[in-house]
Design a protein around this motif. Structure first.
Motif, short mmCIF file in Angstrom:
data_model
loop_
_atom_site.label_atom_id
_atom_site.label_comp_id
_atom_site.label_asym_id
_atom_site.label_seq_id
_atom_site.Cartn_x
_atom_site.Cartn_y
_atom_site.Cartn_z
N PRO A 49 12.82 -2.28 -28.54
CA PRO A 49 14.15 -1.77 -28.20
C PRO A 49 14.11 -0.31 -27.77
CG PRO A 49 13.88 -1.85 -30.57
CD PRO A 49 12.65 -2.46 -29.99
N ASP A 50 15.21 0.10 -27.17
CA ASP A 50 15.38 1.49 -26.77
C ASP A 50 15.83 2.28 -28.00
OD1 ASP A 50 16.28 3.96 -25.81
OD2 ASP A 50 17.10 3.10 -23.97
N ALA A 51 14.95 3.14 -28.51
CA ALA A 51 15.26 3.87 -29.74
C ALA A 51 16.48 4.76 -29.57
CB ALA A 51 14.05 4.69 -30.18
N ASP A 52 16.63 5.36 -28.41
CA ASP A 52 17.80 6.22 -28.17
C ASP A 52 19.09 5.41 -28.21
OD1 ASP A 52 16.16 8.43 -27.90
OD2 ASP A 52 16.03 8.26 -25.72
N PRO A 73 3.61 7.23 -27.52
CA PRO A 73 5.04 7.44 -27.21
C PRO A 73 5.54 6.38 -26.23
CG PRO A 73 3.87 9.53 -27.22
CD PRO A 73 2.82 8.46 -27.38
N GLY A 74 6.61 5.74 -26.59
CA GLY A 74 7.16 4.66 -25.79
C GLY A 74 6.63 3.29 -26.16
N GLY A 75 5.58 3.23 -26.99
CA GLY A 75 5.07 1.94 -27.44
C GLY A 75 5.98 1.30 -28.47
N ARG A 76 5.76 0.02 -28.69
CA ARG A 76 6.66 -0.72 -29.59
C ARG A 76 6.68 -0.15 -31.01
NH1 ARG A 76 5.45 -5.06 -32.79
NH2 ARG A 76 3.54 -5.56 -31.65
N THR A 116 -3.17 -3.08 -27.41
CA THR A 116 -3.91 -2.71 -28.61
C THR A 116 -3.03 -1.88 -29.53
OG1 THR A 116 -4.76 -0.68 -27.63
CG2 THR A 116 -6.03 -2.70 -27.27
N LEU A 117 -3.52 -1.68 -30.74
CA LEU A 117 -2.78 -0.86 -31.70
C LEU A 117 -2.63 0.57 -31.17
CD1 LEU A 117 -1.45 -0.63 -34.47
CD2 LEU A 117 -3.71 -0.14 -35.44
#
Length: 714
Positions: free
Chosen positions: A438-441, A226-229, A219-220
Motif C-alpha cells: 500500500p501507499d504509506a502516505d 525505500p518504497g519496498g513492501r 529479495t528481502l
C-alpha cells in the motif's frame, strides 16, 4: 407513511434529482468563483469504458468533515485525454443532499456511469482561463459557500452526502468524478465506529540457505529498500500507535543476519514495535489450510514453538521482541472448518480469517465472532473487505481514485457503520493482505482523517479482542474447501515423515542439537503461505528439503558379518559398529532370522564413541539344524533404525553337539553298569570283599570293608 406513499415519494424525489442534474448542464456561469490554476503535463489514460474526453480527478476536499457555517473547497485536476484541444472547460460542483442509507448505497453512487444523469444539485462552479492541449492538465479549485451547502444542522442529519465534480464545454459534459462530502452537525451525541489495523511483516517465499534453489519474487534486500513492501509496512506502523504489526520471526531473523541495510531495517522494526500490539506468526507463516488438510498438527506446533523461542531470544540492542504467539492468520480465500479445528488444537486463542468469510449481505456484523470447533472455542476476526481494499488497492472499488476520494470514501463508510451502533459498538478490522504494497502516505492520511472525524476512532488490536463479539448466528463454515494453490497433503506428509525420522535418529546421542540444527526451519520453508504463488518451484523445494533432511540420518555404520557356522545351541555373533557422528552414540543390534530355527534377542546397549568403533555381541540360540538368512539392523535404544540393514547366512547344526553329549553319557552309564554287574558275579576273594584275621583266638572274619574284628577292643 404507508408503503405506497413512500414509493410515490421516492419516485418523485428521483425525478427531481434527474431534472436538477439535467439543468446543471445549461446553468449560467455568472456565479463562477475564481480559482487558482496550475498546469502540469502528466500522461494519464482513461480508466473506464465510458470515459469522457476530459479526465476529472478530485484531489482535495477541504475540510474533509464539513460543519455548519464552513465553506467547502473542492480542488480538481482536469486532464485532456483526447486527441483534440479543449477550450475553456467549466467546472461544476454538485451535492446530493439525500443521505445514503447503507454501505451498498455508497458503492452504487460511485458506480453510476460517467454519462449518467445522477449528479445531485449544483452548488458552485468555476471556469478555466486556458485551453487544454492533448495530454495537459490544469488544477481548478471551486469554493462552495456555506449558505449554498443546503444541509440541515440537526442531531440526526450528520453523515455522508454524494459529491460530484463535472466539466462541461459547449453545453456538453466532457468529464466527471464522484466522491462524498461528510457533514457533521453541532450535536455531540454521535456514536463512533472503531477501526483496528493489522500490518503484515511477512517476507518472500523462504528457501533454506544450504539449498541451491532460486527464490521467487523480490529479495528481502529489495523489500526493505525505500518504497519496498516491507519498508512501507514499517512506515504504516509509524503513522499510528494503534497499528498492530503481524511479524514472521523468520523474516526478522533473516534481516538481522543479512546485509547492513536489512539489519538496519530490523532494528527500526524492533524500535517501532515498542509500545504497540505485536503478533508473532508461526515460523515462516505456514499455510494453515495445507496443514489442516494433511492432518499435520505437529508441524504447526513446531512452527509456533520456533517462533516463541525466537521472539524471546531475538534481541536488538539487548531488548527482546514483545509479541503474542496465540494469534494465527488463515490464508483464505475461504476458511473451512478443518482449518479452524487445527487452530484450536494448536492452542491459539485468536484466528484472523479472510474477508470473504463474511457474507456479502452483511452490512456490519462486527469484526469479532466466536468460532466453535471440536477442540474448543476461539475468537475469530474477520477483516472488513471494503475498508481493507480501499487502503490496499483502492482502484478495485473506486474509478480513478485519488488520496482525497479514498479519504472521503473511508469516512463515508465509517459514518454508515457508526449509524448502525444502535446494535452495539461497531468495531471493524483492516488487515492488509500478506503481499499488499500500500501507499504509506495514503494510509497515514486516511488514519489521520479517521481520528479527526466525530464518528470514528482508531483502536489497538487488544481493544478489538476485548470487544463483544457478534450476537448474530453465523453461517457454519464448510467442512473443507479445495484450495488448488495449497501444498498437497501427500507432499506435507513427506515433510512430516522426513522430520520425524530425523528427530528419532537424533535420540541416539545425548546432545541432539548438532544433528537437528536447521531441520525444523528447512521443513517449514515449503509450507510458507507465500509459496502458493509458485507451486512448480515449491515442488522442487519439497524434494530438495526431504533429501537434505534424510541425509542427516548418516554417520553410523554396521559392518557386514561373514557367514556363521554354529554347532552349538548357544552362540555369540559379534558385530562391528562405526560412529562418524560428532557425539557418542548409544546403539543396539537387532537381528531377525528368516526361519524359526534360530532365536535371537536384541543386544545390550553399547556406547560407541564419536569417531570410533565398538564390537556389539549378540546371543544366538540354535534350535534345529538349518541354513538361514539373518538380517541385522543397528537401532537406538528405543528400536529406531539407524543404518541400512545387513544380511548374512547362518548354518546351524546344534544336533552334532547334542549327539556327542548323548553318546558319551550312554558310554559312561554302560561302563558303570558293567562294573557293578561284574563285581557282583565274581563275589569276594582274599583280595576283595571279606577277609579272616588269624590270631591266638582263632580265625575271625573281618567286615567286608575291613576294620577291627568283632570283640577286639584293642
Amino acid at each position: 407513511m404507508t408503503p405506497r406513499r413512500r414509493a410515490a415519494s421516492s419516485i418523485l424525489l428521483a425525478a427531481l434529482v434527474t431534472l436538477l442534474g439535467l439543468g446543471a448542464l445549461a446553468a449560467p456561469t455568472a456565479s463562477a468563483v475564481p480559482a487558482p490554476v496550475g498546469l502540469t503535463t502528466p500522461t494519464p489514460t482513461p480508466t473506464r469504458d465510458d470515459a469522457l474526453p476530459l479526465r476529472v480527478q478530485i484531489t482535495e476536499v477541504s475540510p474533509a468533515v464539513l460543519r455548519p457555517g464552513e465553506d467547502l473547497v473542492v480542488t480538481a485536476r482536469l486532464t485532456n485525454t483526447s486527441a483534440d484541444q479543449i477550450v475553456d472547460p467549466r467546472v461544476l460542483v454538485h451535492l446530493e443532499r439525500i443521505r445514503p442509507g447503507s454501505r451498498a448505497d455508497l458503492q452504487v453512487w460511485l458506480d453510476e456511469p460517467l454519462t449518467g444523469q445522477r449528479v445531485g444539485n449544483r452548488v458552485a462552479q468555476a471556469t478555466t482561463a486556458t485551453a487544454l492541449a492533448p495530454g495537459t492538465s490544469v488544477d481548478v479549485a471551486v469554493t462552495v459557500a456555506a449558505d449554498s451547502v443546503g444541509l440541515l444542522d440537526r442531531p440526526d442529519t450528520w453523515g455522508a452526502r454524494g459529491l460530484a465534480v463535472q466539466a462541461v464545454a459547449g453545453g456538453q459534459r466532457i468529464g466527471l468524478q464522484r466522491s462524498f462530502v461528510l457533514w457533521a452537525t453541532e450535536s455531540d451525541d454521535v456514536p463512533q465506529a472503531r477501526v483496528s489495523v493489522l500490518a503484515p511483516v511477512i517476507g518472500p517465499a523462504p528457501v533454506p540457505a544450504d539449498l541451491d534453489l532460486p527464490a521467487p519474487g523480490p529479495t528481502l534486500s529489495e523489500l526493505v529498500q525505500p518504497g519496498g513492501r516491507l519498508d512501507s509496512m514499517l512506515a504504516i506502523a509509524r503513522t499510528s500507535p494503534d497499528v498492530a504489526l503481524v511479524v514472521d520471526p523468520a523474516v526478522l531473523a533473516s534481516a538481522r543476519a543479512g546485509t547492513d541495510a536489512t539489519a538496519a531495517w530490523a532494528g527500526d522494526l524492533a524500535a517501532a514495535a515498542v509500545g504497540r500490539d505485536v503478533v508473532a506468526l508461526p515460523w515462516s507463516d505456514p499455510d494453515l489450510t495445507a496443514l489442516a488438510h494433511a492432518d499435520a498438527p505437529g508441524l504447526l506446533d513446531v512452527a509456533v514453538e520456533t517462533s516463541a523461542t525466537a521472539v524471546t531470544t531475538a534481541v536488538d540492542g539487548g531488548r527482546p521482541l514483545s509479541a503474542r504467539t496465540d494469534v494465527l492468520w488463515a490464508p483464505g480465500p475461504v476458511t473451512d472448518q478443518s482449518t479452524i479445528d487445527l487452530a484450536a488444537r494448536s492452542g491459539a486463542s485468536v484466528l484472523v480469517l479472510s474477508p470473504d468469510d463474511l457474507p456479502e449481505d452483511v452490512e456490519a456484523a462486527g469484526a469479532r465472532s466466536e468460532l466453535t470447533s471440536s477442540a474448543g472455542t476461539i475468537a475469530g476476526l474477520v477483516p472488513d473487505a471494503t475498508l481493507t481494499t480501499l487502503l490496499a488497492d483502492p482502484a478495485e472499488l473506486m474509478p480513478d481514485p485519488t488520496g482525497a476520494t479514498v479519504v472521503q470514501r473511508v469516512l463515508a463508510e465509517l459514518s454508515v457503520l457508526a449509524r448502525g451502533s444502535d446494535q452495539g459498538l461497531q468495531h471493524v478490522l483492516i488487515a492488509f493482505p500478506r503481499d499488499a504494497d500500500p501507499d504509506a502516505d495514503l494510509v497515514e492520511r486516511v488514519l489521520a482523517a479517521v481520528q479527526g472525524a466525530p464518528w470514528s476512532r482508531t483502536a489497538p488490536l487488544t481493544a478489538l479482542l476485548g470487544a463483544r463479539g457478534s450476537t448474530d448466528e453465523a453461517e457454519a463454515p464448510p467442512a473443507t474447501v479445495d484450495v488448488p494453490d495449497a501444498l498437497a497433503p501427500a507432499q506435507v506428509q513427506r515433510l512430516v515423515g522426513a522430520r520425524d525420522a530425523t528427530v528419532a535418529f537424533a535420540t541416539v546421542t545425548e546432545d541432539a542439537g548438532p544433528l537437528l540444527a536447521g531441520v525444523d526451519t528447512a521443513v517449514l520453508a515449503p509450507l510458507a503461505t507465500a509459496w502458493r504463488e509458485e507451486p512448480t518451484l515449491r515442488g522442487r523445494l519439497v524434494d530438495a528439503v526431504v533429501d537434505a533432511v534424510d541425509a542427516r540420518r548418516v554417520g553410523l555404520t554396521l559392518a557386514r558379518a561373514s557367514a556363521q557356522y554354529l554347532v552349538s545351541a548357544n552362540n555369540t555373533v559379534r558385530f562391528s559398529v562405526r560412529n562418524d557422528l560428532p557425539a557418542d552414540a548409544a546403539v543396539r543390534v537387532q537381528t531377525t532370522p528368516r526361519k524359526a530355527c534360530l532365536r535371537i534377542e536384541p543386544s545390550e546397549t553399547v556406547v560407541v564413541p564419536a569417531g570410533g568403533e565398538e564390537v556389539v555381541p549378540v546371543a544366538v540360540h540354535a534350535i534345529a539344524n538349518c541354513e538361514v538368512v539373518v538380517e541385522a539392523v543397528l537401532t537406538s535404544t528405543d528400536g529406531t533404525p539407524l543404518a541400512e540393514p545387513v544380511t548374512f547366512v547362518v548354518r546351524a547344526s546344534p544336533t552334532i553337539e547334542s549327539v556327542g553329549t548323548a553318546v558319551v553319557g550312554v558310554l559312561l552309564a554302560v561302563g558303570l553298569v558293567l562294573g557293578v554287574v561284574r563285581t557282583v558275579r565274581r563275589g569276594q576273594s582274599a583280595r576283595r570283599g571279606a577277609r579272616r584275621v588269624h590270631d591266638d583266638a582263632g580265625t575271625r572274619p573281618l567286615p567286608v570293608l575291613g576294620g577291627t574284628p568283632e570283640g577286639d577292643d584293642a
